[in-house]
Design a protein around this motif. Structure first.
Motif, PDB file in Angstrom:
ATOM      1  N   VAL A  75       0.649  -1.540   0.112  1.00 35.67           N
ATOM      2  CA  VAL A  75      -0.383   0.013   0.280  1.00 35.67           C
ATOM      3  C   VAL A  75       0.714   1.150  -0.121  1.00 35.67           C
ATOM      4  O   VAL A  75       1.808   1.129   0.509  1.00 35.67           O
ATOM      5  CB  VAL A  75      -0.941  -0.046   1.213  1.00 35.67           C
ATOM      6  CG1 VAL A  75      -1.830   1.210   1.389  1.00 35.67           C
ATOM      7  CG2 VAL A  75      -2.011  -1.269   1.485  1.00 35.67           C
ATOM      8  N   GLY A  76       0.525   2.169  -0.903  1.00 35.49           N
ATOM      9  CA  GLY A  76       1.377   3.884  -1.304  1.00 35.49           C
ATOM     10  C   GLY A  76       0.616   4.461   0.035  1.00 35.49           C
ATOM     11  O   GLY A  76      -0.597   3.521   0.254  1.00 35.49           O
ATOM     12  N   PRO A  77       1.156   5.614  -0.253  1.00 34.29           N
ATOM     13  CA  PRO A  77       0.625   6.626   0.747  1.00 34.29           C
ATOM     14  C   PRO A  77      -1.084   6.773   0.149  1.00 34.29           C
ATOM     15  O   PRO A  77      -1.322   6.804  -1.241  1.00 34.29           O
ATOM     16  CB  PRO A  77       1.930   8.240   0.160  1.00 34.29           C
ATOM     17  CG  PRO A  77       1.922   7.405  -0.901  1.00 34.29           C
ATOM     18  CD  PRO A  77       2.420   6.167  -0.764  1.00 34.29           C
ATOM     19  N   PRO A  78      -1.846   7.528   0.504  1.00 39.79           N
ATOM     20  CA  PRO A  78      -2.894   7.938   0.475  1.00 39.79           C
ATOM     21  C   PRO A  78      -3.537   8.836  -0.689  1.00 39.79           C
ATOM     22  O   PRO A  78      -4.394   8.852  -1.914  1.00 39.79           O
ATOM     23  CB  PRO A  78      -4.111   7.321   1.038  1.00 39.79           C
ATOM     24  CG  PRO A  78      -2.841   8.323   2.317  1.00 39.79           C
ATOM     25  CD  PRO A  78      -1.694   7.550   1.658  1.00 39.79           C
ATOM     26  N   ASP A  79      -2.481   9.947  -1.002  1.00 38.73           N
ATOM     27  CA  ASP A  79      -2.379  11.164  -1.567  1.00 38.73           C
ATOM     28  C   ASP A  79      -1.782  10.794  -3.269  1.00 38.73           C
ATOM     29  O   ASP A  79      -1.639  11.761  -3.635  1.00 38.73           O
ATOM     30  CB  ASP A  79      -2.075  11.889  -1.024  1.00 38.73           C
ATOM     31  CG  ASP A  79      -0.394  12.153   0.325  1.00 38.73           C
ATOM     32  OD1 ASP A  79      -0.508  10.550  -0.082  1.00 38.73           O
ATOM     33  OD2 ASP A  79      -0.249  13.027   0.104  1.00 38.73           O
ATOM     34  N   ALA A  80      -1.272   9.636  -3.031  1.00 36.36           N
ATOM     35  CA  ALA A  80      -0.222   9.392  -3.972  1.00 36.36           C
ATOM     36  C   ALA A  80      -1.295   8.489  -5.415  1.00 36.36           C
ATOM     37  O   ALA A  80      -1.795   7.990  -5.075  1.00 36.36           O
ATOM     38  CB  ALA A  80       0.940   8.550  -3.450  1.00 36.36           C
ATOM     39  N   GLU A  81      -0.467   8.925  -6.718  1.00 37.57           N
ATOM     40  CA  GLU A  81      -0.821   8.092  -7.659  1.00 37.57           C
ATOM     41  C   GLU A  81       0.001   6.259  -8.139  1.00 37.57           C
ATOM     42  O   GLU A  81       1.399   6.912  -8.069  1.00 37.57           O
ATOM     43  CB  GLU A  81      -1.270   9.238  -9.133  1.00 37.57           C
ATOM     44  CG  GLU A  81      -1.325   8.198 -10.212  1.00 37.57           C
ATOM     45  CD  GLU A  81      -1.980   8.878 -11.170  1.00 37.57           C
ATOM     46  OE1 GLU A  81      -2.158   8.092 -12.275  1.00 37.57           O
ATOM     47  OE2 GLU A  81      -2.064   9.959 -11.453  1.00 37.57           O
ATOM     48  N   VAL A  82      -0.085   5.844  -7.751  1.00 39.52           N
ATOM     49  CA  VAL A  82       0.379   4.715  -7.664  1.00 39.52           C
ATOM     50  C   VAL A  82       0.280   3.464  -8.727  1.00 39.52           C
ATOM     51  O   VAL A  82      -0.959   3.466  -8.976  1.00 39.52           O
ATOM     52  CB  VAL A  82       0.217   3.874  -6.285  1.00 39.52           C
ATOM     53  CG1 VAL A  82       1.367   2.512  -6.065  1.00 39.52           C
ATOM     54  CG2 VAL A  82       0.715   4.389  -4.970  1.00 39.52           C
ATOM     55  N   LEU A  83       1.042   3.665  -9.242  1.00 38.82           N
ATOM     56  CA  LEU A  83       1.489   2.750 -10.525  1.00 38.82           C
ATOM     57  C   LEU A  83       2.072   1.374 -10.391  1.00 38.82           C
ATOM     58  O   LEU A  83       3.187   1.289  -9.616  1.00 38.82           O
ATOM     59  CB  LEU A  83       2.346   3.247 -11.821  1.00 38.82           C
ATOM     60  CG  LEU A  83       1.347   4.577 -12.307  1.00 38.82           C
ATOM     61  CD1 LEU A  83       2.547   5.587 -13.163  1.00 38.82           C
ATOM     62  CD2 LEU A  83      -0.186   4.848 -12.615  1.00 38.82           C
ATOM     63  N   ARG A  84       1.243   0.201 -10.659  1.00 32.86           N
ATOM     64  CA  ARG A  84       1.831  -0.951 -10.672  1.00 32.86           C
ATOM     65  C   ARG A  84       1.919  -1.659 -11.877  1.00 32.86           C
ATOM     66  O   ARG A  84       2.204  -1.385 -12.705  1.00 32.86           O
ATOM     67  CB  ARG A  84       0.521  -1.836  -9.551  1.00 32.86           C
ATOM     68  CG  ARG A  84       0.623  -1.113  -8.471  1.00 32.86           C
ATOM     69  CD  ARG A  84      -0.545  -1.982  -7.528  1.00 32.86           C
ATOM     70  NE  ARG A  84      -1.108  -1.598  -6.674  1.00 32.86           N
ATOM     71  CZ  ARG A  84      -0.003  -1.085  -5.159  1.00 32.86           C
ATOM     72  NH1 ARG A  84       1.004  -2.384  -5.409  1.00 32.86           N
ATOM     73  NH2 ARG A  84      -0.254  -1.064  -4.262  1.00 32.86           N
ATOM     74  N   ALA A  85       3.256  -2.238 -11.532  1.00 30.76           N
ATOM     75  CA  ALA A  85       4.094  -3.097 -12.515  1.00 30.76           C
ATOM     76  C   ALA A  85       3.019  -5.119 -12.717  1.00 30.76           C
ATOM     77  O   ALA A  85       2.618  -4.866 -11.424  1.00 30.76           O
ATOM     78  CB  ALA A  85       6.212  -3.476 -12.205  1.00 30.76           C
ATOM     79  N   ARG A  86       2.903  -5.260 -14.065  1.00 27.85           N
ATOM     80  CA  ARG A  86       2.531  -6.605 -13.852  1.00 27.85           C
ATOM     81  C   ARG A  86       2.995  -7.191 -12.929  1.00 27.85           C
ATOM     82  O   ARG A  86       4.131  -7.532 -12.618  1.00 27.85           O
ATOM     83  CB  ARG A  86       2.348  -7.232 -15.233  1.00 27.85           C
ATOM     84  CG  ARG A  86       3.283  -7.115 -15.790  1.00 27.85           C
ATOM     85  CD  ARG A  86       3.268  -8.064 -17.537  1.00 27.85           C
ATOM     86  NE  ARG A  86       2.584  -8.996 -17.286  1.00 27.85           N
ATOM     87  CZ  ARG A  86       2.627 -10.522 -17.394  1.00 27.85           C
ATOM     88  NH1 ARG A  86       3.606 -10.918 -16.609  1.00 27.85           N
ATOM     89  NH2 ARG A  86       1.785 -11.144 -17.385  1.00 27.85           N
TER      90      ARG A  86
END
Length: 290
Positions: free
Chosen positions: A233-244
């Motif tokens: 889980v990243g910071p709630p105010d960040a747009e988190v992209l994820r690798a496959r």
């Protein structure tokens, strides 16, 4: 041996180290298997590799000729990325799983195929840290008058010819990623820390701390998590992209390739983060417009 330094010692802002700029990149999924996977030397090499560890060979993989050649994969990436009129001076091959052509010096072969016949070598046995290490090395060469363009090839092939221990990340496809760097304009690359972490959650916490140290402004930096942080889980105010999920060594870089147009169009900064659950190390890299 690879040494890591505490993330707290990393820059608080995405400032490039040296002259390296990311100017172009490509990610290629390679279909099918290579005929070289039937090379009888592969059985000899694999047997020697795993004997001391007591791991059984995968007879089905040998019989089916599974696997791809890093030489063929690297050639495809070079052909897609390096034009003849813009030769390369440095080529770094990065891999984790063994090649199906153990008798070939692949980095030398790729140098002969690449415009410029660059100085070439390989990095391996570093898990997810391999590509980060390569990108740390590139600026040390580009400060020299003899080097102006560098190509980092990150490759993984999906066939292991032995039965790995439980929990070993194994890709489900053959992928080659090329990252082309040179002096001058482009996206700045700045290491943001290399350290150890006991769990993905701890790694994600350190990544969050690094992300929050970036200069405030609009738009906020993107945060890209590699496959080793698939459930973190990243910071709630960040747009988190994820690798496959099933591309443990190339997934982060393939996702970065897909995101590059957006970084350029939006003048957006990105923090790329990956964690190796087997080796317990965490690596972070800022990618920023300049």
């Amino acid at each position: 041996m690879r040494a890591v330094t505490p993330a707290a010692d990393a820059p608080d802002a995405p400032e490039a180290i040296g002259p390296a700029r990311l100017v172009d990149a490509v990610s290629l999924d390679i279909a099918g298997d290579s005929p070289t996977a039937f090379d009888p030397d592969l059985r000899v090499f694999t047997g020697d590799l795993v004997r001391a560890h007591g791991l059984p060979l995968d007879e089905d993989a040998f019989a089916a000729g599974r696997g791809q050649s890093f030489a063929e994969m690297g050639e495809a990436a070079i052909d897609a990325l390096v034009p003849a009129d813009r030769p390369v001076d440095l080529l770094i091959q990065v891999f984790a799983a063994p090649d199906v052509q153990p008798g070939r010096a692949t980095s030398v072969h790729l140098s002969a195929h690449c415009p410029g016949r660059p100085f070439a070598f390989a990095l391996c046995e570093q898990g997810t840290a391999g590509a980060f290490s390569a990108l740390r090395l590139v600026p040390t060469y580009l400060v020299s008058g003899g080097f102006s363009r560098a190509l980092v090839l990150v490759m993984e092939q999906a066939a292991l010819h032995y039965r790995p221990p439980a929990g070993t990340p194994v890709p489900d496809r053959h992928t080659a990623v090329g990252l082309l760097c040179e002096r001058g304009s482009g996206l700045a690359l700045a290491p943001a820390g290399a350290t150890t972490a006991g769990t993905p959650e701890e790694a994600a916490g350190q990544a969050t701390a690094a992300w929050r140290r970036a200069p405030t402004g609009s738009p906020a930096p993107l945060l890209l998590f590699g496959a080793g942080l698939e459930d973190a889980v990243g910071p709630p105010d960040a747009e988190v992209l994820r690798a496959r999920r099933r591309s443990p060594y190339t997934g982060l870089w393939s996702a970065l390739v897909q995101t590059l147009p957006r970084l350029r169009a939006e003048r957006r900064t990105l923090l790329a983060v990956d964690y190796d659950p087997l080796l317990g190390h965490l690596d972070m890299l800022w990618v920023a417009p300049r």
